[in-house]
Design a protein around this motif. Structure first.
Motif, PDB file in Angstrom:
ATOM      1  N   ASP A 125      -4.592  81.134  -8.424  1.00 26.30           N
ATOM      2  CA  ASP A 125      -5.371  79.964  -8.014  1.00 26.30           C
ATOM      3  C   ASP A 125      -4.434  78.908  -7.411  1.00 26.30           C
ATOM      4  N   PRO A 126      -4.763  78.416  -6.208  1.00 25.83           N
ATOM      5  CA  PRO A 126      -3.832  77.489  -5.542  1.00 25.83           C
ATOM      6  C   PRO A 126      -3.630  76.167  -6.283  1.00 25.83           C
ATOM      7  N   THR A 127      -4.650  75.682  -6.994  1.00 31.02           N
ATOM      8  CA  THR A 127      -4.529  74.372  -7.632  1.00 31.02           C
ATOM      9  C   THR A 127      -4.017  74.458  -9.069  1.00 31.02           C
ATOM     10  N   ASN A 128      -4.663  75.277  -9.869  1.00 29.70           N
ATOM     11  CA  ASN A 128      -4.296  75.323 -11.290  1.00 29.70           C
ATOM     12  C   ASN A 128      -3.664  76.651 -11.702  1.00 29.70           C
ATOM     13  N   LYS A 141       5.864  73.503  -3.310  1.00 31.94           N
ATOM     14  CA  LYS A 141       4.411  73.560  -3.189  1.00 31.94           C
ATOM     15  C   LYS A 141       4.018  75.009  -2.882  1.00 31.94           C
ATOM     16  N   ASP A 144      -1.534  78.902  -0.636  1.00 30.73           N
ATOM     17  CA  ASP A 144      -2.936  79.009  -1.079  1.00 30.73           C
ATOM     18  C   ASP A 144      -3.308  80.456  -1.439  1.00 30.73           C
ATOM     19  N   TYR A 147      -6.426  82.315  -0.375  1.00 30.85           N
ATOM     20  CA  TYR A 147      -7.177  81.449   0.540  1.00 30.85           C
ATOM     21  C   TYR A 147      -6.414  81.193   1.839  1.00 30.85           C
ATOM     22  N   ILE A 233      -9.237  85.582   1.979  1.00 25.96           N
ATOM     23  CA  ILE A 233      -9.842  84.774   3.045  1.00 25.96           C
ATOM     24  C   ILE A 233     -10.075  85.618   4.303  1.00 25.96           C
TER      25      ILE A 233
END
Lengths: 287, 422
Positions: A125-128, A141, A144, A147, A233
């Motif tokens: 998961d890109p965020t969490n 960083k 994604d 995604y 994606i």
């Protein structure tokens, strides 16, 4: 062998013969025919000759799905072979606690593909996700992953490497069969560990590497479960089998999908034959 | 030995024939295939029990639950000449099944009925069960989109809430979204005006400009001026960052969680969504008052709400078609007392009984049902939809600077024209 014994023998293999006829041979012959029809599962099948095959080779989605699969196979097969080989060499040594590591590394082979995919959905998961959280500790960083079109293939490769332990069982068995006197001779000749691995272990393991290569080709081209759960994606997660499944069960084009299955069979067969031809150049055969 | 050989062979033959055989049903015995499982299946069984009691022996309906891979199992059953007498289809599949001869044309019974006639249904909902001017099933549920509003976030932003029957435009909707830009939660997380991640579907945005995908006569309208105007709304929402990034949405699980967690002020969700129920489980601090608004108005005057709906289909193989249709009507009427929302005009009163927690949404639901609609689904829909998703919507969601949605839309329109010509 008398008639009575022959009959008894036939009786014993009869369930197997019926099984292979009903569940393999007849469906295969039926599938060959269905590939020449416009069968929609629900309606009646009409014979349309080679039209499905012509349509497939004109369809850009077919090439796209094939390309996704080929690209994955090109990277995933060598990566998993190398990874499982290296792990096996480490695990072949009789060190303290090696049994625990063997279980840990073999674990992915016995975990359900769907469960693995769901866990990786979180890891990637890109965020969490776990991976990006770890990268964030180093002020990096993370991408994604699924995604981002450029990171879909690497995502699947990470999963493939994670599951590489599945192959260690065969390598460990083969490592046990490598004659110890070869290593002893090499030691007397002054060979270091790397030289022993390169000149003894790997050549002696080539029959197993060959086996894993063939199995790797087959499973890479038949990749489905995690791709079905995770996607990717755009069409970057659209592997050949996903494309085939979609045509069969979403588009109701069973004739077309069956033709796709036969093309896949031909591709895998051709690749296996090619690998088989090269066997004599690199697979060790005891005289 | 000979006896053993013959016995084993006969046993295997019997097993084979038993597995291939079809259990016959009497003319007044019907099998209903459903995707319902768990609680929904228990409720469904209650519905069937009530129908059977009312039928008083004239017919009986039994249930086959197919909780996983419903459509694969269903198509296999039909293919094996063992179709269930009744089954559910969602809107986009009805034309396909009708085209393949797997659905009974119920037009004559429907139009001549004393119980339920086409005029009883909301036209936009009934349209989903219509193909080539004929009726192929009875819709039993309507779940059009309305807008759920987080009142606390509106108060925090100092923005006036749209009313329960707001006659507002998409421009106003987007302007309200802009008001939330830059707002943060107490723990520093971004707040967004709305959330778009493939949901709502592309139809919603195409309709928002007064456009459509296909006209009733099959004319391709994807690249019409109105459709492009609608897609411009989607483009604005994404490019201006009025929604969370597509890659970010999954971090909370799914899009609806963003609303539940107070990260999104307006959520476009089906009338059936159970936010009100979920609110009863969260702590006082996390709870917020939910308000409702209908979808914004398109330039053609419609406040179009994409309607997820399903219909009950009768198999053309059913033996006694008159009796089957009678049972279908009885089933459909009973379904209207079960699920939100009944797709019939005048059935709104039932909403309060079916879903008491939705009482505050009642006005908006009733208003929204008038505008409930589906796309004009042709048998080729899944291919068109694939193109719209992969080659347009998904690429728009990625928000890449070099992607021109207008050019791509025109390409998809041409692809669709060629597809339909074939």
């Amino acid at each position: 062998m008398d008639k009575k014994k022959r009959r008894a023998g036939f009786l014993f293999v009869l369930p197997w013969i019926i099984g292979i006829l009903l569940f393999t041979l007849i469906p295969m012959i039926a599938a060959l025919y269905i590939g020449f029809t416009d069968w929609t599962i629900i309606g009646n099948a009409k014979f349309i000759g080679l039209k499905n095959y012509q349509d497939i080779f004109k369809n850009e989605d077919f090439y796209q799905a094939l390309w996704v699969t080929v690209r994955y196979a090109i990277f995933a097969i060598p990566l998993t072979i190398i990874t499982s080989l290296v792990i096996s060499i480490f695990l072949s040594k009789n060190r303290k606690g090696v049994g625990i590591y063997r279980v840990i590394y073999y674990m992915p082979a016995i975990v359900s593909g769907v469960a693995v995919a769901i866990v990786f959905k979180w890891i990637l998961d890109p965020t969490n996700g776990l991976l990006n959280s770890i990268l964030a500790i180093f002020k990096i960083k993370g991408p994604d992953w699924l995604y981002d079109a450029n990171w879909v293939l690497p995502s699947y490769l990470i999963m493939a490497v994670w599951g590489a332990g599945g192959g260690i069982l065969t390598y460990l068995a083969a490592l046990k069969d490598v004659p110890q006197d070869l290593y002893e001779s090499a030691s007397i000749d002054g060979a270091n560990n790397l030289q022993k691995i390169w000149h003894i272990t790997i050549p002696m393991l080539t029959p197993i590497i060959f086996y894993n290569l063939v199995i790797g080709i087959i499973s890479a081209f038949r990749k489905f479960t995690d791709a079905y759960v995770l996607g990717g994606i755009g069409k970057e997660g659209n592997f050949y089998m996903i494309y085939l499944y979609d045509r069969a069960f979403s588009q109701y084009e069973m004739g077309y999908a069956t033709a796709l299955a036969w093309i896949l069979f031909a591709i895998i067969l051709a690749l296996t034959l090619i690998v088989n031809i090269t066997k004599k150049y690199w697979v060790f055969k005891a005289e | 030995m000979k006896k053993i050989f013959i016995s084993v062979s006969l046993l295997l033959l019997m097993l084979f024939l038993a597995s291939c055989g079809k259990k016959g049903r009497a003319e007044n015995e019907f099998l209903f295939a459903t995707w319902a499982a768990g609680t929904e299946l228990r409720e469904f069984n209650d519905v069937i029990r009530r129908v059977n009691e009312k039928a008083d022996g004239e017919y009986t309906v039994s249930v086959q639950s197919i909780p996983a891979d419903y459509y694969i199992k269903l198509s296999s059953m039909i293919s094996a000449n063992n179709a269930p007498d009744f089954f559910w289809l969602t809107q986009e599949l009805i034309s396909k099944y009708a085209d393949l001869g797997a659905a009974l044309d119920i037009t004559s019974w429907f139009e001549d009925s004393d119980v339920l006639v086409p005029d009883d249904f909301f036209p936009g909902v009934l349209n989903s069960a219509t193909y080539q001017g004929k009726y192929w099933g009875l819709p039993w549920i309507a779940n059009p989109i309305m807008i759920y509003l987080n009142e606390d976030l509106f108060n925090l932003a100092g923005v006036e809430l749209p009313s329960a029957t707001a006659d507002w435009t998409w421009e106003e909707f987007i302007d309200i979204c802009r008001e939330f830009k830059g707002m943060k939660t107490a723990d520093g997380k971004d707040i967004y005006g709305c959330i778009v991640d493939g949901w709502p579907n592309i139809e919603t945005f195409i309709w928002s400009g007064g456009g459509d995908i296909l006209a009733d006569d099959g004319t391709v309208l994807i690249d019409s001026e109105e459709s492009l105007r609608g897609l411009a709304n989607l483009h604005t929402i994404i490019t201006e960052g009025l929604t969370p990034k597509y890659s970010e949405v999954g971090s909370l699980g799914s899009n609806n969680v963003w609303f539940e967690k107070g990260r999104v002020a307006m959520f476009m969700g089906g009338v059936q969504d159970n936010f009100e129920y979920k609110q009863t489980f969260v702590s006082e601090e996390e709870r917020f008052p939910i308000k409702y608004a209908p979808m914004p108005k398109a330039p053609d005057g419609g406040q179009w709400a994409f309607d997820w709906t399903a219909s009950t289909i009768v198999s053309p193989k059913v033996k006694n078609k008159d009796l089957a249709y009678k049972a279908l009507e009885a089933l459909t009427l009973e379904f209207f007392t079960w699920k939100l929302a009944p797709p019939i005009i005048g059935g709104e009163e039932k909403i309060k009984e079916i879903a008491p927690l939705k009482e505050d949404a009642y006005e908006t639901i009733v208003y929204t049902l008038q505008f409930a609609r589906s796309a004009n689904y042709l048998p080729e829909w899944s291919k068109i939809n694939d193109k719209l998703w992969y080659d347009l919507y998904l690429l728009m969601l990625q928000n890449k600077p070099n992607f021109n949605y207008e050019t791509e839309t025109r390409k998809i329109a041409n692809y669709t024209r060629n597809l339909l010509k074939e």
